[in-house]
Design a protein around this motif. Structure first.
Motif, PDB file in Angstrom:
ATOM      1  N   ALA A  68      -4.275 -13.437  -2.012  1.00 12.57           N
ATOM      2  CA  ALA A  68      -5.077 -14.645  -2.222  1.00 12.57           C
ATOM      3  C   ALA A  68      -6.392 -14.341  -2.928  1.00 12.57           C
ATOM      4  N   ARG A  69      -7.050 -13.265  -2.515  1.00 19.52           N
ATOM      5  CA  ARG A  69      -8.358 -12.932  -3.088  1.00 19.52           C
ATOM      6  C   ARG A  69      -8.247 -12.098  -4.355  1.00 19.52           C
ATOM      7  N   GLY A  70      -7.102 -11.466  -4.556  1.00 17.57           N
ATOM      8  CA  GLY A  70      -6.961 -10.608  -5.720  1.00 17.57           C
ATOM      9  C   GLY A  70      -7.808  -9.364  -5.659  1.00 17.57           C
ATOM     10  N   GLY A  71      -8.180  -8.975  -4.473  1.00 21.38           N
ATOM     11  CA  GLY A  71      -9.003  -7.786  -4.294  1.00 21.38           C
ATOM     12  C   GLY A  71      -9.063  -7.394  -2.832  1.00 21.38           C
ATOM     13  N   LYS A  72      -9.953  -6.483  -2.516  1.00 17.63           N
ATOM     14  CA  LYS A  72     -10.095  -5.972  -1.156  1.00 17.63           C
ATOM     15  C   LYS A  72     -10.467  -7.109  -0.206  1.00 17.63           C
ATOM     16  N   PRO A  73      -9.707  -7.314   0.880  1.00 22.26           N
ATOM     17  CA  PRO A  73      -9.969  -8.449   1.769  1.00 22.26           C
ATOM     18  C   PRO A  73     -11.372  -8.438   2.369  1.00 22.26           C
ATOM     19  N   PHE A  74     -11.798  -7.288   2.903  1.00 22.69           N
ATOM     20  CA  PHE A  74     -13.120  -7.178   3.511  1.00 22.69           C
ATOM     21  C   PHE A  74     -13.766  -5.877   3.039  1.00 22.69           C
ATOM     22  N   GLY A  75     -14.472  -5.179   3.913  1.00 23.91           N
ATOM     23  CA  GLY A  75     -15.180  -3.978   3.501  1.00 23.91           C
ATOM     24  C   GLY A  75     -14.308  -2.747   3.456  1.00 23.91           C
ATOM     25  N   ASP A  76     -14.954  -1.613   3.146  1.00 17.19           N
ATOM     26  CA  ASP A  76     -14.230  -0.348   3.035  1.00 17.19           C
ATOM     27  C   ASP A  76     -13.617   0.085   4.361  1.00 17.19           C
ATOM     28  N   PHE A  77     -14.380  -0.073   5.449  1.00 11.72           N
ATOM     29  CA  PHE A  77     -13.879   0.366   6.749  1.00 11.72           C
ATOM     30  C   PHE A  77     -12.618  -0.397   7.134  1.00 11.72           C
ATOM     31  N   PHE A  78     -12.624  -1.694   6.879  1.00 12.86           N
ATOM     32  CA  PHE A  78     -11.436  -2.507   7.162  1.00 12.86           C
ATOM     33  C   PHE A  78     -10.250  -2.023   6.329  1.00 12.86           C
ATOM     34  N   CYS A  79     -10.503  -1.707   5.068  1.00 14.75           N
ATOM     35  CA  CYS A  79      -9.426  -1.264   4.190  1.00 14.75           C
ATOM     36  C   CYS A  79      -8.877   0.088   4.630  1.00 14.75           C
ATOM     37  N   TRP A  80      -9.764   0.992   5.030  1.00 11.47           N
ATOM     38  CA  TRP A  80      -9.296   2.288   5.531  1.00 11.47           C
ATOM     39  C   TRP A  80      -8.422   2.100   6.774  1.00 11.47           C
ATOM     40  N   THR A  81      -8.877   1.210   7.659  1.00 15.44           N
ATOM     41  CA  THR A  81      -8.120   0.952   8.891  1.00 15.44           C
ATOM     42  C   THR A  81      -6.745   0.366   8.582  1.00 15.44           C
ATOM     43  N   MET A  82      -6.707  -0.615   7.678  1.00 16.23           N
ATOM     44  CA  MET A  82      -5.435  -1.249   7.336  1.00 16.23           C
ATOM     45  C   MET A  82      -4.479  -0.256   6.680  1.00 16.23           C
ATOM     46  N   SER A  83      -5.017   0.630   5.863  1.00 18.37           N
ATOM     47  CA  SER A  83      -4.176   1.641   5.228  1.00 18.37           C
ATOM     48  C   SER A  83      -3.551   2.560   6.266  1.00 18.37           C
ATOM     49  N   ILE A 140      -4.316  11.319   7.152  1.00 17.77           N
ATOM     50  CA  ILE A 140      -4.618  12.208   6.024  1.00 17.77           C
ATOM     51  C   ILE A 140      -5.245  11.452   4.846  1.00 17.77           C
ATOM     52  N   PRO A 141      -4.697  10.315   4.397  1.00 17.16           N
ATOM     53  CA  PRO A 141      -5.327   9.609   3.268  1.00 17.16           C
ATOM     54  C   PRO A 141      -6.744   9.130   3.581  1.00 17.16           C
ATOM     55  N   VAL A 142      -6.980   8.744   4.836  1.00 14.23           N
ATOM     56  CA  VAL A 142      -8.321   8.287   5.209  1.00 14.23           C
ATOM     57  C   VAL A 142      -9.300   9.453   5.182  1.00 14.23           C
ATOM     58  N   LEU A 143      -8.905  10.590   5.734  1.00  7.43           N
ATOM     59  CA  LEU A 143      -9.789  11.749   5.782  1.00  7.43           C
ATOM     60  C   LEU A 143     -10.072  12.319   4.400  1.00  7.43           C
ATOM     61  N   ASP A 148      -7.446   3.027  -0.117  1.00  8.70           N
ATOM     62  CA  ASP A 148      -8.218   2.000  -0.830  1.00  8.70           C
ATOM     63  C   ASP A 148      -7.294   0.814  -1.120  1.00  8.70           C
ATOM     64  N   TYR A 149      -7.873  -0.226  -1.698  1.00  9.02           N
ATOM     65  CA  TYR A 149      -7.080  -1.400  -2.067  1.00  9.02           C
ATOM     66  C   TYR A 149      -6.300  -1.116  -3.343  1.00  9.02           C
ATOM     67  N   SER A 150      -5.008  -1.463  -3.321  1.00 11.94           N
ATOM     68  CA  SER A 150      -4.157  -1.278  -4.498  1.00 11.94           C
ATOM     69  C   SER A 150      -3.774  -2.639  -5.059  1.00 11.94           C
ATOM     70  N   PRO A 151      -4.210  -2.985  -6.275  1.00  7.69           N
ATOM     71  CA  PRO A 151      -3.813  -4.270  -6.867  1.00  7.69           C
ATOM     72  C   PRO A 151      -2.295  -4.387  -7.058  1.00  7.69           C
ATOM     73  N   THR A 152      -1.634  -3.251  -7.225  1.00  3.24           N
ATOM     74  CA  THR A 152      -0.181  -3.279  -7.436  1.00  3.24           C
ATOM     75  C   THR A 152       0.544  -3.851  -6.231  1.00  3.24           C
TER      76      THR A 152
END
Length: 341
Positions: A68-83, A140-143, A148-152
């Motif tokens: 919907a937003r075409g980008g990262k939903p919230f901040g970096d910490f949220f994105c790291w957690t979701m990943s 491992i990816p977080v550390l 990060d957010y992937s547009p793909t």
């Protein structure tokens, strides 16, 4: 946002709702049935359902926001957690399916010693490995700052760290090992386990067929329609085993395969993944969460019995007592006919 992305959004929402409802039904069956709780496969199904519920309530909504937003939903910490959560749940779900395949293999190949080979202690040890395995690959990816957010894929996930040769090699090795230790490992286990199960099932069906034919030849006074029904039932039994194996393996490959192949293909520098295809492959991966309850539990007799019991308690026993009486008579008639076979 174009029409295609809107449809993908609606598709993810529909998958999330279906996944949540169907997997909650599995949890209700597990909580209400002592018979299901007493069996070792119930532990693996419970773990798989919990992963699917978390995916439906956490990672799928995050992907919807990403589209919907075409980008990262919230901040970096949220994105790291979701990943981390997305990788953990996906890997854990795959390993749970592998554990169910191993359980079925032991049950069919070693039926007399199954209770001693598959105890709760071993089941919890297998789940502990699945959790540690999934946790390691999700952190491992977080550390290493690869999350990060992937547009793909319109979601937070491990992404390529940059153009540096060392980083590219490290990320390529990580991605290959991740999918080899999850998707490929689970696929190999499923194929070996269920093909062995199919082989044993066909062997037993052949033995039953021989006994059935010999019995029918002795029963000269039996009606021809009953003979035909018995032979048809034997044929259906053989086909049923094959169909179940195809569903177990086919649904896994169909749902996870496109996403895994896409993740591996994008490691090639010259390959560019279309955004719509990336999101669609993510939708296929999510759809497995909605299919799992029907593939592994809800269509089985024990879970259907538990669902009927829950429905009786919710709607009232009197509502089902009359219909249950009439249906029981029909069941008795069918069972009498099957007893002849």
């Amino acid at each position: 946002m174009n029409l295609c992305e809107t449809l993908l959004e609606l598709l993810i929402v529909a998958i999330a709702v279906a996944s949540l409802l169907s997997n909650v039904l599995v949890l209700l069956c597990f909580a209400s049935s002592a018979e299901i709780r007493a069996q070792v496969p119930g532990v693996f199904v419970l773990n798989l359902s919990m992963c699917n519920i978390l995916a439906a309530t956490v990672t799928m909504p995050s992907t919807v926001l990403g589209v919907a937003r075409g980008g990262k939903p919230f901040g970096d910490f949220f994105c790291w957690t979701m990943s981390a959560v997305d990788t953990f749940l996906t890997t854990n779900a795959m390993l749970s399916m592998a554990a169910l395949g191993i359980d079925r293999w032991v049950a069919v190949v070693f039926p007399l010693t199954y209770s001693s080979k598959m105890r709760y202690k071993k089941a919890f040890a297998m789940l502990a490995y699945a959790w540690l395995h999934s946790l390691a690959f999700s952190l491992i990816p977080v550390l290493l700052s690869w999350a990060d957010y992937s547009p793909t894929y319109a979601s937070c996930t491990p992404v390529h760290p940059g153009h540096a040769h060392t980083a590219h090699v490290a990320f390529t090795v990580f991605t290959a090992v991740l999918h080899s230790a999850s998707f490929v490992l689970t696929l190999v286990v499923l194929c070996l386990a269920y093909l062995k199960v199919l082989q044993v099932a066909r062997f037993h069906c052949k033995r039953i067929d021989v006994v059935t034919v010999q019995t029918l030849l002795l029963l000269v006074d039996i009606h021809p329609s009953v003979k035909q029904r018995c032979l048809l039932e034997q044929k259906k039994r053989r086909q049923r085993a094959t169909k179940k194996i195809c569903v177990f393996i086919g649904s896994f490959v169909l749902c996870f395969g496109p996403y895994v192949i896409t993740r591996l293909a994008e490691l090639v520098p010259s390959v560019r993944i279309n955004r719509h295809w990336g999101i669609a492959s993510k939708c296929l991966l999510y759809s497995k969460a909605a299919m799992d309850p029907f593939v592994y539990s809800l269509l089985r007799q024990q879970y259907r019995k538990a669902l009927i019991g829950l429905t009786n308690r919710i709607l009232g026993h009197d509502f089902y007592s009359s219909s249950g009486h009439s249906s029981s008579s029909d069941t008795d008639n069918d069972s009498n006919q099957q007893r002849v076979c």
